[in-house]
Design a protein around this motif. Sequence first.
Motif, PDB file in Angstrom:
ATOM      1  N   MET A   1       0.828  -1.190   0.000  1.00  0.00           N
ATOM      2  CA  MET A   1       0.000   0.000   0.000  1.00  0.00           C
ATOM      3  C   MET A   1       0.869   1.249   0.000  1.00  0.00           C
ATOM      4  O   MET A   1       0.491   2.298   0.486  1.00  0.00           O
ATOM      5  CB  MET A   1      -0.909   0.002   1.224  1.00  0.00           C
ATOM      6  N   ASP A  32      -8.332   3.011  -0.537  1.00  0.00           N
ATOM      7  CA  ASP A  32      -7.176   2.218  -0.141  1.00  0.00           C
ATOM      8  C   ASP A  32      -6.947   2.322   1.359  1.00  0.00           C
ATOM      9  O   ASP A  32      -7.204   1.387   2.126  1.00  0.00           O
ATOM     10  CB  ASP A  32      -5.935   2.691  -0.909  1.00  0.00           C
ATOM     11  N   LEU A  33      -6.474   3.484   1.821  1.00  0.00           N
ATOM     12  CA  LEU A  33      -6.195   3.673   3.240  1.00  0.00           C
ATOM     13  C   LEU A  33      -7.475   3.654   4.071  1.00  0.00           C
ATOM     14  O   LEU A  33      -7.507   3.131   5.192  1.00  0.00           O
ATOM     15  CB  LEU A  33      -5.446   4.994   3.442  1.00  0.00           C
ATOM     16  N   TRP A  36      -9.187   0.649   6.079  1.00  0.00           N
ATOM     17  CA  TRP A  36      -8.649   0.169   7.346  1.00  0.00           C
ATOM     18  C   TRP A  36      -9.310   0.818   8.553  1.00  0.00           C
ATOM     19  O   TRP A  36      -9.107   0.386   9.686  1.00  0.00           O
ATOM     20  CB  TRP A  36      -7.145   0.396   7.390  1.00  0.00           C
ATOM     21  N   ALA A 241      -5.234   4.062  10.544  1.00  0.00           N
ATOM     22  CA  ALA A 241      -5.368   3.228   9.349  1.00  0.00           C
ATOM     23  C   ALA A 241      -4.014   2.692   8.891  1.00  0.00           C
ATOM     24  O   ALA A 241      -3.865   1.499   8.595  1.00  0.00           O
ATOM     25  CB  ALA A 241      -6.018   4.023   8.226  1.00  0.00           C
ATOM     26  N   ALA A 242      -3.018   3.559   8.830  1.00  0.00           N
ATOM     27  CA  ALA A 242      -1.693   3.139   8.371  1.00  0.00           C
ATOM     28  C   ALA A 242      -1.107   2.091   9.304  1.00  0.00           C
ATOM     29  O   ALA A 242      -0.478   1.119   8.863  1.00  0.00           O
ATOM     30  CB  ALA A 242      -0.768   4.348   8.278  1.00  0.00           C
ATOM     31  N   ARG A 244      -2.787   0.011  11.247  1.00  0.00           N
ATOM     32  CA  ARG A 244      -3.521  -1.245  11.084  1.00  0.00           C
ATOM     33  C   ARG A 244      -3.009  -2.002   9.862  1.00  0.00           C
ATOM     34  O   ARG A 244      -2.852  -3.224   9.886  1.00  0.00           O
ATOM     35  CB  ARG A 244      -5.025  -0.970  10.955  1.00  0.00           C
ATOM     36  N   TRP A 245      -2.759  -1.261   8.778  1.00  0.00           N
ATOM     37  CA  TRP A 245      -2.192  -1.898   7.587  1.00  0.00           C
ATOM     38  C   TRP A 245      -0.820  -2.490   7.891  1.00  0.00           C
ATOM     39  O   TRP A 245      -0.539  -3.647   7.558  1.00  0.00           O
ATOM     40  CB  TRP A 245      -2.073  -0.878   6.454  1.00  0.00           C
ATOM     41  N   ASP A 248      -1.017  -5.542  10.179  1.00  0.00           N
ATOM     42  CA  ASP A 248      -1.542  -6.695   9.448  1.00  0.00           C
ATOM     43  C   ASP A 248      -0.458  -7.302   8.556  1.00  0.00           C
ATOM     44  O   ASP A 248      -0.310  -8.522   8.478  1.00  0.00           O
ATOM     45  CB  ASP A 248      -2.742  -6.268   8.610  1.00  0.00           C
ATOM     46  N   HIS A 249       0.306  -6.442   7.919  1.00  0.00           N
ATOM     47  CA  HIS A 249       1.401  -6.896   7.059  1.00  0.00           C
ATOM     48  C   HIS A 249       2.424  -7.685   7.869  1.00  0.00           C
ATOM     49  O   HIS A 249       2.835  -8.787   7.479  1.00  0.00           O
ATOM     50  CB  HIS A 249       2.063  -5.673   6.404  1.00  0.00           C
TER      51      HIS A 249
END
Length: 374
Positions: A1, A32-33, A36, A241-242, A244-245, A248-249
Amino acid sequence: MAHTLTTPDLAVGVDDVARLLTPDGERIADPDLGRWVADVDHELLRGLYRDMVLVRRIDTEGIALQRQGQVGLWAPCQGQEAVQVGTARALRADDFAFPSYREIGVNFVRGAKPADFVIAWRGEEHSTFNPYDINTATPQIIIGAQTLHAVGYAMGIQRDGADQVAATYFGDGATSQGDVNEAMIFASSFRAPVVFVCSNNQYAISEPVTVQAKYPIAGRAPGFGIPSVRIDGNDVLASLAAMRWAIDHARSGKGPAYIEAVTYRIGPHTTSDDPTRYRSKDEVERWKQRDPIARVEALLRAEGAFDDEFAASVASDADELGAKVREATLTATSREPIGVLDHVYEEPHTGLQEQRREFGAYLAGFEASEEASR
């Protein structure tokens, strides 16, 4: 992302960032962002707002206490509440955070007590709270060292076969340190479950970020094989949001992730610093218009979710917390100076006994001098 990072000389730019909430408090639809934080409702937003207000109150008390001679030093975080609170709220309780000395908001969200914010700065304890009480390492003073600690911990997570994530926080100045780059090499090579959070607050002490970075800092991470995103660090929704991404990654076994949060340090680097010597009042005022707390309030008011009762409740909570921070400082009991040698080793030994004898004699010299002067 990863956000597009192709334009040079944007190290201090504020527009080439991913954003979900404008400075005016308007929520932005981002497929996209934004996905999340699709679950973020008014209740969660009010919680984020409350967190940021309370963090700012801790910061305000800390500065006042230092000016009054009650603590030796303070590293303000005003203006950076969104990235600290937003990212920390994305962590699980069993994840482990590795902050710098400025992450008041991270420590607050993780469960630090009022005394934990001030006792170390007062010189009463070596390193404030027990890290395992809140799964957060004690604030790191050595610039960038915590990134190595985080990666080492993340590699331990891998070997334990667990699914926790380590997160490390540092400023733009730390990115010039070898430790940070070495940490990124190890994280990438071993696909360690660690998230790097760079709070680009525009100044490494007194040097602007443009001195050390001609391109956005997030653009460095892909060179290490680490995906990155560059966000508006004064936007708590983008920060949540960032993170959380990124979590998750990392948690899914894909390796490390990197966030550059573009923000601003409203106050001095520490209370020993005079920022008027290297930046203008106009610059500071421009960034105050991007205040992370004000924009959440504007959104909640626009959506009818912010009223006088809620405002009074938050203000009351802030007053109560501020009073507890001050009380913890003013009622702190200083140990005798010889106590610095307590608990250094689990068992006493001759070397420590010799140090205690020598230091005791040194301290006794002051007492003898005072007696002679009477």
